[in-house]
Design a protein around this motif. Sequence first.
Motif, PDB file in Angstrom:
ATOM      1  N   MET A   1       8.732  -2.711  -4.692  1.00 53.63           N
ATOM      2  CA  MET A   1       8.208  -1.790  -3.686  1.00 53.63           C
ATOM      3  C   MET A   1       6.695  -1.951  -3.713  1.00 53.63           C
ATOM      4  SD  MET A   1      10.796  -0.606  -2.235  1.00 53.63           S
ATOM      5  CE  MET A   1      10.181   0.669  -1.172  1.00 53.63           C
ATOM      6  N   PHE A   2       6.046  -1.478  -2.695  1.00 57.71           N
ATOM      7  CA  PHE A   2       4.613  -1.688  -2.595  1.00 57.71           C
ATOM      8  C   PHE A   2       3.857  -0.868  -3.634  1.00 57.71           C
ATOM      9  CE2 PHE A   2       6.228  -2.302   1.800  1.00 57.71           C
ATOM     10  CZ  PHE A   2       6.150  -3.677   1.772  1.00 57.71           C
ATOM     11  N   SER A   3       2.800  -1.457  -4.140  1.00 64.00           N
ATOM     12  CA  SER A   3       1.983  -0.797  -5.154  1.00 64.00           C
ATOM     13  C   SER A   3       0.615  -0.470  -4.570  1.00 64.00           C
ATOM     14  CB  SER A   3       1.824  -1.728  -6.363  1.00 64.00           C
ATOM     15  OG  SER A   3       1.012  -2.831  -6.018  1.00 64.00           O
ATOM     16  N   THR A   4      -0.284  -0.027  -5.438  1.00 63.47           N
ATOM     17  CA  THR A   4      -1.645   0.251  -4.991  1.00 63.47           C
ATOM     18  C   THR A   4      -2.350  -1.029  -4.544  1.00 63.47           C
ATOM     19  OG1 THR A   4      -2.446   0.111  -7.263  1.00 63.47           O
ATOM     20  CG2 THR A   4      -1.955   2.318  -6.397  1.00 63.47           C
ATOM     21  N   LYS A   5      -1.849  -2.197  -4.966  1.00 68.02           N
ATOM     22  CA  LYS A   5      -2.451  -3.458  -4.479  1.00 68.02           C
ATOM     23  C   LYS A   5      -2.368  -3.501  -2.959  1.00 68.02           C
ATOM     24  CE  LYS A   5      -0.173  -5.906  -7.744  1.00 68.02           C
ATOM     25  NZ  LYS A   5       0.474  -7.076  -8.319  1.00 68.02           N
ATOM     26  N   ALA A   6      -1.181  -3.235  -2.416  1.00 67.12           N
ATOM     27  CA  ALA A   6      -1.014  -3.254  -0.960  1.00 67.12           C
ATOM     28  C   ALA A   6      -1.787  -2.112  -0.314  1.00 67.12           C
ATOM     29  CB  ALA A   6       0.463  -3.171  -0.592  1.00 67.12           C
ATOM     30  N   GLU A   7      -1.679  -0.921  -0.888  1.00 72.33           N
ATOM     31  CA  GLU A   7      -2.363   0.241  -0.312  1.00 72.33           C
ATOM     32  C   GLU A   7      -3.878   0.018  -0.241  1.00 72.33           C
ATOM     33  OE1 GLU A   7      -3.498   4.871  -1.318  1.00 72.33           O
ATOM     34  OE2 GLU A   7      -2.050   3.854  -2.600  1.00 72.33           O
ATOM     35  N   TYR A   8      -4.479  -0.321  -1.370  1.00 73.16           N
ATOM     36  CA  TYR A   8      -5.929  -0.491  -1.405  1.00 73.16           C
ATOM     37  C   TYR A   8      -6.366  -1.731  -0.624  1.00 73.16           C
ATOM     38  CZ  TYR A   8      -6.357   3.069  -5.108  1.00 73.16           C
ATOM     39  OH  TYR A   8      -6.336   4.230  -5.834  1.00 73.16           O
ATOM     40  N   GLY A   9      -5.587  -2.806  -0.728  1.00 76.25           N
ATOM     41  CA  GLY A   9      -5.937  -4.034  -0.016  1.00 76.25           C
ATOM     42  C   GLY A   9      -5.944  -3.848   1.491  1.00 76.25           C
ATOM     43  N   VAL A  10      -4.935  -3.140   2.003  1.00 79.20           N
ATOM     44  CA  VAL A  10      -4.894  -2.862   3.444  1.00 79.20           C
ATOM     45  C   VAL A  10      -6.073  -1.982   3.836  1.00 79.20           C
ATOM     46  CG1 VAL A  10      -3.580  -1.696   5.280  1.00 79.20           C
ATOM     47  CG2 VAL A  10      -2.407  -3.245   3.699  1.00 79.20           C
ATOM     48  N   ARG A  11      -6.415  -1.003   3.000  1.00 72.78           N
ATOM     49  CA  ARG A  11      -7.561  -0.143   3.297  1.00 72.78           C
ATOM     50  C   ARG A  11      -8.863  -0.946   3.340  1.00 72.78           C
ATOM     51  NH1 ARG A  11      -6.795   4.700  -0.848  1.00 72.78           N
ATOM     52  NH2 ARG A  11      -8.902   5.211  -0.176  1.00 72.78           N
ATOM     53  N   VAL A  12      -9.013  -1.911   2.440  1.00 75.67           N
ATOM     54  CA  VAL A  12     -10.197  -2.779   2.455  1.00 75.67           C
ATOM     55  C   VAL A  12     -10.229  -3.575   3.757  1.00 75.67           C
ATOM     56  CG1 VAL A  12     -11.236  -4.845   1.421  1.00 75.67           C
ATOM     57  CG2 VAL A  12     -10.506  -2.961  -0.043  1.00 75.67           C
ATOM     58  N   MET A  13      -9.080  -4.129   4.143  1.00 77.70           N
ATOM     59  CA  MET A  13      -9.021  -4.929   5.369  1.00 77.70           C
ATOM     60  C   MET A  13      -9.347  -4.082   6.601  1.00 77.70           C
ATOM     61  SD  MET A  13      -8.376  -8.061   4.487  1.00 77.70           S
ATOM     62  CE  MET A  13      -7.773  -8.869   5.971  1.00 77.70           C
ATOM     63  N   VAL A  14      -8.841  -2.862   6.649  1.00 78.54           N
ATOM     64  CA  VAL A  14      -9.141  -1.973   7.783  1.00 78.54           C
ATOM     65  C   VAL A  14     -10.635  -1.671   7.833  1.00 78.54           C
ATOM     66  CG1 VAL A  14      -8.806   0.356   8.738  1.00 78.54           C
ATOM     67  CG2 VAL A  14      -6.830  -0.980   7.971  1.00 78.54           C
ATOM     68  N   GLU A  15     -11.228  -1.424   6.680  1.00 79.85           N
ATOM     69  CA  GLU A  15     -12.670  -1.129   6.643  1.00 79.85           C
ATOM     70  C   GLU A  15     -13.487  -2.342   7.096  1.00 79.85           C
ATOM     71  OE1 GLU A  15     -16.089   1.186   6.262  1.00 79.85           O
ATOM     72  OE2 GLU A  15     -13.984   1.724   6.468  1.00 79.85           O
ATOM     73  N   LEU A  16     -13.093  -3.535   6.670  1.00 79.92           N
ATOM     74  CA  LEU A  16     -13.794  -4.742   7.125  1.00 79.92           C
ATOM     75  C   LEU A  16     -13.637  -4.932   8.633  1.00 79.92           C
ATOM     76  CD1 LEU A  16     -12.944  -7.276   4.258  1.00 79.92           C
ATOM     77  CD2 LEU A  16     -15.124  -6.098   4.667  1.00 79.92           C
ATOM     78  N   ALA A  17     -12.455  -4.655   9.146  1.00 81.92           N
ATOM     79  CA  ALA A  17     -12.219  -4.768  10.595  1.00 81.92           C
ATOM     80  C   ALA A  17     -13.035  -3.730  11.354  1.00 81.92           C
ATOM     81  CB  ALA A  17     -10.733  -4.605  10.890  1.00 81.92           C
ATOM     82  N   ARG A  18     -13.081  -2.517  10.821  1.00 82.71           N
ATOM     83  CA  ARG A  18     -13.859  -1.447  11.477  1.00 82.71           C
ATOM     84  C   ARG A  18     -15.331  -1.824  11.539  1.00 82.71           C
ATOM     85  NH1 ARG A  18     -17.026   2.624  10.503  1.00 82.71           N
ATOM     86  NH2 ARG A  18     -17.024   2.418   8.245  1.00 82.71           N
ATOM     87  N   ARG A  19     -15.858  -2.319  10.435  1.00 84.49           N
ATOM     88  CA  ARG A  19     -17.272  -2.701  10.396  1.00 84.49           C
ATOM     89  C   ARG A  19     -17.546  -3.860  11.340  1.00 84.49           C
ATOM     90  NH1 ARG A  19     -20.210  -1.004   5.702  1.00 84.49           N
ATOM     91  NH2 ARG A  19     -19.151   0.858   4.917  1.00 84.49           N
ATOM     92  N   ALA A  20     -16.627  -4.822  11.407  1.00 86.84           N
ATOM     93  CA  ALA A  20     -16.808  -5.969  12.312  1.00 86.84           C
ATOM     94  C   ALA A  20     -16.780  -5.504  13.764  1.00 86.84           C
ATOM     95  CB  ALA A  20     -15.726  -7.021  12.068  1.00 86.84           C
TER      96      ALA A  20
END
Length: 189
Positions: A2-21
Amino acid sequence: MMFSTKAEYGVRVMVELARRAADAPHGAGSVVPLAEIAEHDGMPLAYLEHLVARLRKAGLIDSRRGSRGGYMLARAAEHITMAEVVEALEGSIAPIECISQSADGSVVCSRELDPNHVCPTKLLWTRVRFSIVRTLRETTLADLLAGHETQTLAAAGNGTSTATLAPVAARATATTLPSTPQQTATSAA
């Protein structure tokens, strides 16, 4: 798995990078220091460093060194699927430990290693896996960013509807699950 904090935090990082871009004119300033993301979202910096190494290795983000260094998306948000992100962080997607994907792409139950044993729940877990993978493949980083912006505007009292999520919902509704075990095993691969 099942998904761990790796997926949770990694997706959050990607969303933040997309938002900033998306906020940066012509991509200028879209390089974001990881410490900034960690502080902004309350995530541990050392853990994020481990995750961005995986995302970078998968070709999803790039990095820039130096005083103006940081991370940025390797390609446009609409061209990055959540399947790519989750698989880079978590590995092969399986709803429970006994289900995995073999080298030929078929779904395997570890309890069926004995040729005389047939797993009575393999169909269920194969369908669950197929649904998860389909959803991740159909959801792009841009979809998440659009959902995040809609929620932010609604929270600010703007009254914006969730219409920006309609394309994701339409794709999810239009896709149906296979009805036979053979179709399921083939489609899940």
